[in-house]
Write an enzyme that holds these catalytic residues in place. Structure first.
Site, PDB file in Angstrom:
ATOM      1  CG  LEU A 304      -1.898  -1.161   1.347  1.00 45.22           C
ATOM      2  CD1 LEU A 304      -2.391  -1.305   2.778  1.00 45.22           C
ATOM      3  CD2 LEU A 304      -3.064  -0.953   0.402  1.00 45.22           C
ATOM      4  CB  THR A 305       1.728   3.673  -2.637  1.00 51.79           C
ATOM      5  OG1 THR A 305       2.178   2.613  -3.485  1.00 51.79           O
ATOM      6  CG2 THR A 305       2.670   4.845  -2.783  1.00 51.79           C
ATOM      7  CB  CYS A 390       0.676   0.017 -10.245  1.00 56.50           C
ATOM      8  SG  CYS A 390       0.407   1.715  -9.683  1.00 56.50           S
ATOM      9  CE  LYS A 430      -1.566  -6.828  -5.196  1.00 57.78           C
ATOM     10  NZ  LYS A 430      -2.412  -5.877  -5.909  1.00 57.78           N
ATOM     11  CG  HIS A 461      -6.711  -6.232  -7.698  1.00 54.01           C
ATOM     12  ND1 HIS A 461      -6.262  -5.038  -7.179  1.00 54.01           N
ATOM     13  CD2 HIS A 461      -8.055  -6.200  -7.558  1.00 54.01           C
ATOM     14  CE1 HIS A 461      -7.299  -4.329  -6.759  1.00 54.01           C
ATOM     15  NE2 HIS A 461      -8.384  -5.017  -6.986  1.00 54.01           N
ATOM     16  N   GLY A 510      -8.745  -8.565  -3.572  1.00 55.68           N
ATOM     17  CA  GLY A 510      -9.830  -7.684  -3.993  1.00 55.68           C
ATOM     18  C   GLY A 510     -11.077  -7.782  -3.137  1.00 55.68           C
ATOM     19  CG  ASP A 511     -14.062  -5.670  -3.651  1.00 57.67           C
ATOM     20  OD1 ASP A 511     -13.425  -4.620  -3.483  1.00 57.67           O
ATOM     21  OD2 ASP A 511     -14.830  -5.853  -4.608  1.00 57.67           O
TER      22      ASP A 511
END
Length: 665
Positions: A304-305, A390, A430, A461, A510-511
């Site tokens: 997480l950036t 990304c 990823k 993702h 995801g989610d």
């Protein structure tokens, strides 16, 4: 009311029975279902106040390093009508340093000397410095210096904002809490790893670092590419060569010495490429012996950036996470020895083993050299992850991130180069389902990843780049890819040249924001684990729920204790001087931009609240719970004052989303 949504029954007294409009608010699509007594209404006909603003989850993958790109031009009327929406693209949250800064030589020694003497631009008189220093911090949560309390001494010395807790203010004698041996034990349990040596970093800056392995593997990859190009253009190449030779024969005397030298170099290079091709074309030239990577049923926090910094990752480790990742580091600045980029692989000792470094690149040489630099200079790394998902426009236009999905051959070359140079550190990747909505390509890409690389793990993702966060993740497709990976592995086992590879870990993403989602996704036996991103920012105790297999209705005091831990870890990391406290406060506010989105279980009619559901304006069960759920960044600053004292005039914080920027009257 939307007829497709079932009406939720709830007990309520006659005087609390909501009107029709209140029920509409509570059951509208995309709106969290809250108990009516906690919804704030502002008029007589029963309509609720509008929500403060929509969340834009691009913050998950955007940082100040990447967000300074020009915003899209919007025509006047539309721009004016939406001035409180969208992102503050050009925000600058860099903190101001002290005007009268103390010389580093005198930070912990009042009798020190400085080689620059009177030419030094910093203050040498400690008493003079203290007379102009900002007032000390004293809060209910941190009455004394937390770093001094945990380590036995404070590295910030006289610059510390809690100075009186470990200094005799009359004699200026700094005090240590424990003896040297005890302090060593405390340091072993609480220190940071992956610091690059200053000389090695200087070698990178001056381009003196020897990328021996990278140079060799890049030469092999170039040879393979050149041979493939030659094979594809054999007939055309023959004609071209014939014509060229005829021209050379006719103009032999006119060919310059420089041209001859250049031709000789090209010939030597081509002969070298041919030699490498014949040597390696039937081999997995990139294969190396690696440490085993085990992600099976591990509790994983996504890279997480900005918000996925060291204090946050340390907090998640305390709350049950097994695997954490660095913020995304850009390959080229790593190769160039940039300080800000080399700060990203740093980790707390509690994170290793189980700590991965994620890099982003657009070219094979960038991937290989960045991986070699990491492998040579940091030791506390369990895996190096290539970011091929990304969605940020700036990176995509440069060919990085999800742009690699459009060029799988380049992605494979990057991964093979990384695998060769990373010593025994496993390489992982990823990806997303694709770049365009309605055109998933992960199935074809994963087949090539299984058969043509030695990646230890694949994380998928369940959205395309184009979807961003506007739609729910497609877990049916993620499960389909997980099943396909095992099929491709079986195919690989049948090939005698490929069957030595280890089982590839497959992780879905995801989610996932509750324990039921976690176990539901893992019902697919081909799925090794689930990576959690926003769910772990909004509800950091999610892995406690996974272990307990039940929801936890954390009280406001319990959530405040989580924030206290974050602040303690932040001061351990950024320091307790004025600049360090400003950094702590800034990233506390960044964390709050997600943490405030948690809707307490006790005020909900229907639980869990989905990530794409937004609550109407609500009040908590007590004032603190209401404050913790505020969307106003001014309230986040009020919360920060509980831990870091009053906000000084120099502090700068612009929230990511303009809808959070309003001030409460």
């Amino acid at each position: 009311m939307d007829p497709s949504q079932p009406q939720v029954k709830r007990p309520a007294s006659s005087d609390e029975q909501p009107s029709a409009k209140k029920t509409d608010t509570a059951t509208s699509k995309g709106i969290a279902h809250l108990k009516p007594e906690f919804i704030l209404f502002n008029d007589q006909n029963g309509s609720s106040r509008p929500m403060a603003g929509e969340y834009n989850d691009e913050e998950e993958s955007t940082s100040s390093r990447l967000e300074s790109q020009p915003a899209n031009q919007i025509k006047g009327k539309k721009q004016n009508s939406k001035k409180k929406r969208g992102q503050n693209k050009n925000r600058d949250n860099r903190q101001v340093r002290e005007q009268h800064a103390l010389c580093s030589k005198f930070v912990t020694n009042v009798d020190a000397t400085c080689s620059f003497d009177t030419k030094c631009r910093y203050v040498h008189d400690v008493r003079e410095y203290l007379s102009k220093k900002a007032p000390e911090i004293k809060t209910e949560f941190f009455p004394i210096c937390p770093v001094w309390q945990s380590l036995g001494h404070c590295p910030m010395g006289y610059k510390c904002c809690f100075l009186s807790s470990h200094c005799n203010m009359e004699t200026l004698e700094l005090k240590d809490l424990y003896e040297v041996d005890e302090r060593k034990k405390l340091y072993e349990a609480n220190h940071e790893i992956n610091h690059i040596d200053g000389e090695r970093k200087y070698d990178l800056i001056k381009r003196r670092f020897s990328f021996t392995k990278s140079d060799y593997i890049l030469e092999i990859i170039d040879a393979m590419q050149q041979e493939n190009r030659d094979l594809m253009n054999t007939s055309k190449g023959s004609e071209t060569t014939t014509d060229a030779n005829a021209g050379e024969d006719a103009n032999d005397e006119k060919v310059s010495f420089q041209a001859t030298e250049k031709q000789n170099q090209l010939t030597e290079k081509r002969e070298r490429q041919r030699e490498l091709y014949l040597k390696y074309h039937d081999t997995r030239f990139f294969a190396q012996e690696k440490r085993k990577l085990d992600l099976h049923h591990k509790k994983i926090v996504s890279p997480l950036t900005t918000v996925g910094n060291l204090p946050y990752r340390r907090l998640m480790r305390k709350l049950g996470a097994d695997v954490t990742y660095s913020e995304m580091a850009l390959a080229v600045p790593l190769i160039q020895g940039t300080n800000s980029e080399w700060a990203l692989p740093k980790a707390h000792c509690s994170e290793f083993p189980g700590f991965g470094v994620q890099i982003a690149c657009s070219k094979t040489w960038q991937a290989a050299k960045a991986a070699e630099a990491l492998a040579a200079n940091v030791t506390g790394v369990s895996e190096i992850n290539l970011n091929s998902g990304c969605p940020i426009d700036l990176l995509y236009r440069q060919g990085s991130g999800s742009a690699l999905l459009d060029n799988p051959a380049r992605m494979i070359r990057c991964l093979n180069g990384m695998n060769y140079v990373s010593n025994d550190i496993p390489v992982t990747v990823k990806i997303r389902t694709g770049t365009r909505e309605g055109h998933p390509i992960a199935l074809s890409i994963t087949k090539r990843l299984v058969l043509e690389t030695d990646v230890a793990a694949i994380t998928l993702h369940g959205r395309t780049r184009q979807q961003r966060y506007t739609k729910s993740a497609d877990w049916d497709y993620v499960g389909e890819v997980a099943n396909a990976v095992r099929t491709y592995e079986a195919e690989r086992q049948e090939n005698k040249n490929l069957r030595d590879g280890q089982k590839i870990q497959f992780v879905g993403n995801g989610d996932c924001n509750n324990w039921e989602d976690w176990y539901k996704h893992l019902e697919n036996k081909n799925m090794d684990s689930v990576m959690v991103a926003r769910g772990a920012l909004i509800k950091p105790w999610i892995f406690e729920e996974v272990d307990a297999q039940q929801y936890m209705d954390k009280s406001s005091k319990e959530r405040l204790e989580i924030l206290k831990d974050y602040c303690k870890f932040a001061m351990d990391h950024w320091g307790t001087d004025q600049y360090g406290i400003s950094q702590c406060r800034r990233f506390f506010c960044e964390f709050m931009s997600f943490f405030h989105r948690y809707v307490p279980m006790g005020i909900c009619e229907r639980y869990p609240v989905l990530l794409n559901e937004r609550p109407p304006n609500w009040k908590g069960r007590d004032d603190l719970e209401t404050l913790l759920g505020s969307t106003d960044s001014n309230d986040w600053l009020k919360l920060s004052e509980m831990f870091f004292g009053k906000v000084n005039d120099e502090f700068v914080f612009t929230p990511k989303h303009k809808s959070n920027s309003f001030a409460t009257n």
